[in-house]
Structure formats: structure tokens, C-alpha cells
Write an enzyme that holds these catalytic residues in place. Structure first.
Site, PDB file in Angstrom:
ATOM      1  CG  ASN A  15      62.440  49.935  50.624  1.00  0.00           C
ATOM      2  OD1 ASN A  15      61.927  49.635  49.551  1.00  0.00           O
ATOM      3  ND2 ASN A  15      61.814  49.792  51.792  1.00  0.00           N
ATOM      4  CD1 TRP A  16      64.613  53.921  45.528  1.00  0.00           C
ATOM      5  CD2 TRP A  16      64.163  53.363  43.400  1.00  0.00           C
ATOM      6  NE1 TRP A  16      65.627  54.408  44.741  1.00  0.00           N
ATOM      7  CE2 TRP A  16      65.374  54.086  43.431  1.00  0.00           C
ATOM      8  CE3 TRP A  16      63.685  52.899  42.177  1.00  0.00           C
ATOM      9  CZ2 TRP A  16      66.109  54.359  42.276  1.00  0.00           C
ATOM     10  CZ3 TRP A  16      64.409  53.161  41.021  1.00  0.00           C
ATOM     11  CH2 TRP A  16      65.610  53.890  41.075  1.00  0.00           C
ATOM     12  CE  LYS A  17      59.791  52.754  52.461  1.00  0.00           C
ATOM     13  NZ  LYS A  17      59.290  53.202  53.740  1.00  0.00           N
ATOM     14  CG  HIS A 102      59.932  47.172  54.653  1.00  0.00           C
ATOM     15  ND1 HIS A 102      58.822  47.925  54.962  1.00  0.00           N
ATOM     16  CD2 HIS A 102      60.979  48.021  54.636  1.00  0.00           C
ATOM     17  CE1 HIS A 102      59.203  49.192  55.103  1.00  0.00           C
ATOM     18  NE2 HIS A 102      60.508  49.268  54.924  1.00  0.00           N
ATOM     19  CD  GLU A 104      56.557  50.809  54.119  1.00  0.00           C
ATOM     20  OE1 GLU A 104      56.833  50.509  52.949  1.00  0.00           O
ATOM     21  OE2 GLU A 104      57.049  51.806  54.700  1.00  0.00           O
ATOM     22  CD  GLU A 174      64.003  49.395  57.517  1.00  0.00           C
ATOM     23  OE1 GLU A 174      64.576  50.322  56.956  1.00  0.00           O
ATOM     24  OE2 GLU A 174      62.978  48.864  57.076  1.00  0.00           O
ATOM     25  N   GLY A 180      59.566  56.500  57.729  1.00  0.00           N
ATOM     26  CA  GLY A 180      58.753  57.487  57.024  1.00  0.00           C
ATOM     27  C   GLY A 180      58.180  58.576  57.914  1.00  0.00           C
ATOM     28  CB  SER A 219      63.551  58.997  59.675  1.00  0.00           C
ATOM     29  OG  SER A 219      62.140  58.871  59.552  1.00  0.00           O
ATOM     30  N   GLY A 240      64.786  54.789  52.871  1.00  0.00           N
ATOM     31  CA  GLY A 240      63.553  54.810  52.085  1.00  0.00           C
ATOM     32  C   GLY A 240      63.432  56.109  51.308  1.00  0.00           C
ATOM     33  N   GLY A 241      62.643  57.041  51.839  1.00  0.00           N
ATOM     34  CA  GLY A 241      62.321  58.286  51.133  1.00  0.00           C
ATOM     35  C   GLY A 241      63.541  58.998  50.564  1.00  0.00           C
TER      36      GLY A 241
HETATM   37  P1  PGA Z   1      62.372  55.874  55.429  1.00  0.00           P
HETATM   38  O1  PGA Z   1      62.064  54.328  55.140  1.00  0.00           O
HETATM   39  O2  PGA Z   1      63.842  56.090  55.214  1.00  0.00           O
HETATM   40  O3  PGA Z   1      61.519  56.628  54.432  1.00  0.00           O
HETATM   41  O4  PGA Z   1      61.982  56.147  56.845  1.00  0.00           O
HETATM   42  C1  PGA Z   1      62.970  53.328  55.504  1.00  0.00           C
HETATM   43  C2  PGA Z   1      62.457  51.978  55.069  1.00  0.00           C
HETATM   44  O5  PGA Z   1      61.243  51.767  55.053  1.00  0.00           O
HETATM   45  O6  PGA Z   1      63.247  51.068  54.722  1.00  0.00           O
END
Ligand code: PGA
Length: 260
Positions: A15-17, A102, A104, A174, A180, A219, A240-241
Site C-alpha cells: 500500500n503506497w498511500k 483503510h 487512514e 490492521e 506506520g 509495521s 505500507g512503508g
Molecule cells: P505500515 O502501513 O506498513 O507503514 O505500518 C500498513 C498500512 O497502512 O497498510
């Protein structure tokens, strides 16, 4: 509607956001294609910014083993919704998956359980495979409400789908406190939450529940990917990251899967 994509587990998704426009997306896939050879025993999906979908598909070239998806859709097929894209538009642009709910989206943009339910239904109507994200905040975890929260989020969606459509969705557990933050859930925490979700899916669709992939996200890094993927009930990872770096994510994507 077109045929559905076959999903092999584990599903390892990035997930590149709000990272990587078309230029950086092409560069990424140029490097990723070299770093990650095709594996037949898994499904790899990238959730790109919608504006980078075409560049992603071009960058992937003949790599049919890798799919792309969007991070969000609107639930209406079209209309006066400035700034939004519909599931059908995402499909036409080459997306085969979409994230829904998600954390966010839920916490920063006020997305409700009801909206998530409509989005999942719209995704399925358009032929997109939705990955429904559920998860509790730290406050909710400390209050012992993990199961309440994630089941509420799942039930809202299941409530608008006929049971035969439920096996078309994927879930991602999640925990909000793990996203994050560098603090991942332990494999045991993940297994417990996945078990709660799997039991509810079983109530809803019986034996078909076993085939619904439930991913863990929050994470995930190269160092913890194997342990999380081995955890009971974990059918994949939503990263994500750590999905932004082609060689690091190639290592996560190639995580060995223990023989059954
Ligand atoms: P993260 O994000 O791996 O940076 O914690 C995961 C996500 O939001 O899907």
C-alpha cells in the site's frame, strides 16, 4: 463482467498511500521486476495512487503475476462527486483490487462503516476484488474491545452482501496502533484477531470461510515478515512503508512459505 482474478495465498500486498507519482512508479517497477522473479505460489498486489495506475501497468509490462489496485473508490458508479473515482473507472484503468476502509480513510477522512459497506458492494459490482481493512485503536485494545470493533466493521459490510458474494472479498486485519509506528502486532495477537474474524466468516458462509484470505498489516518489515506470515490464520501481508523500496519489498514478497 470479466472473470475474477485467481488468488493464491499468501497474498502479499503493498500500500503506497500518497507516495510515487507516474515517474517514480515506472522507476520502481523497473527495479522491482529485476529484484522479484515470478512465484506461482502467491499473489502480489500493489495499491497505487490512482493517478499512477497506467504507469504501473506499463512498468510491469509482461509481469502478469503482479496485480495493481487502487486505495479507495466511491460507491456510486458516476455523478457529481468532485475528486472521486468509481470502481468501474478503476477497473477500466486496469485495477483489479481496491482497498476499502483503510484506517487512514476511516480516521483522517471520516469514512464510516456504512460507507465501507457500500464501497465493497460497488467494488464487487464492477469486478474489483475488495480488501476490507479492519482494526482497533490502542484505546480500544486497552479497553478489551478488539473483537467488538473488528466484528462491527466486518458485520457492517457482510450485512449488505448476499452470502454468496462474501467469499469474493479479502480482509486485512490492521491494528491502528501498528500502522506506520514501527510497532507490529505479535504473531499471537494477529492470530487471535484473525481467529475472531474467521469464526465470524464461518458463521456467515460456512466452510467457504476457510478460503477467504485474511491479511495482516501494520509495521510489516523484512525482519518480521516471515514470523507474521507463519502465524496461524495469517494468509498474507499488507505492507505500507516497507513496500516503497523495490529491493526491500522484493524480499518481503519472496518470503518463504512453510510447507503445509
Ligand atoms: P505500515 O502501513 O506498513 O507503514 O505500518 C500498513 C498500512 O497502512 O497498510
Amino acid at each position: 463482467m470479466s472473470e475474477w482474478t485467481t488468488i493464491h495465498t499468501p497474498v502479499i500486498a503493498g500500500n503506497w498511500k500518497m507516495h510515487k507519482g507516474p515517474v517514480a512508479t515506472r522507476e520502481f517497477f523497473h527495479a522491482f521486476r529485476d529484484a522479484y522473479p515470478p512465484h506461482e505460489d502467491r499473489t502480489i498486489v500493489f495499491f497505487l495512487p490512482a493517478i499512477s495506475l497506467t504507469a504501473g501497468i506499463e512498468g510491469l509490462g509482461d509481469r502478469a503475476d503482479i496485480d495493481v489496485g487502487v486505495q479507495n473508490i466511491h460507491w456510486e458508479p458516476q455523478g457529481a462527486f468532485t475528486g472521486e473515482i468509481s470502481a468501474r473507472m478503476a477497473w477500466e484503468a486496469g485495477a483489479r483490487y481496491t482497498l476499502v476502509g483503510h484506517s487512514e480513510r476511516r480516521h483522517l477522512f471520516g469514512e464510516t462503516d456504512e460507507q465501507c459497506a457500500l464501497k465493497v458492494r460497488a467494488a464487487l459490482d464492477a469486478g474489483l476484488t475488495p480488501v476490507l481493512c479492519v482494526g482497533e485503536t490502542l484505546h480500544e485494545r486497552r479497553a478489551g474491545r478488539v473483537a467488538d470493533v473488528i466484528l462491527r466493521q466486518l458485520d457492517a459490510v457482510a450485512g449488505v452482501l448476499p452470502p454468496d458474494r462474501i467469499p469474493r472479498i479479502l480482509l486485512a486485519y490492521e491494528p491502528v496502533w501498528a500502522i506506520g509506528t514501527g510497532v507490529n502486532a505479535t504473531p499471537e495477537d494477529a492470530s487471535e484477531a484473525h481467529g475472531v474474524l474467521r469464526d465470524r466468516l464461518h458463521d456467515l458462509v460456512g466452510d467457504a470461510a476457510a478460503a477467504i484470505p485474511i491479511l495482516y498489516g501494520g509495521s510489516v518489515k523484512v525482519d518480521n515478515a516471515a514470523a507474521l506470515l507463519r502465524a496461524e490464520g495469517v494468509d498474507g501481508l499488507l505492507v505500507g512503508g516497507a513496500s516503497l523500496d523495490p529491493s526491500g519489498f522484493a524480499d518481503i514478497a519472496a518470503t518463504p512459505v512453510a510447507a503445509a
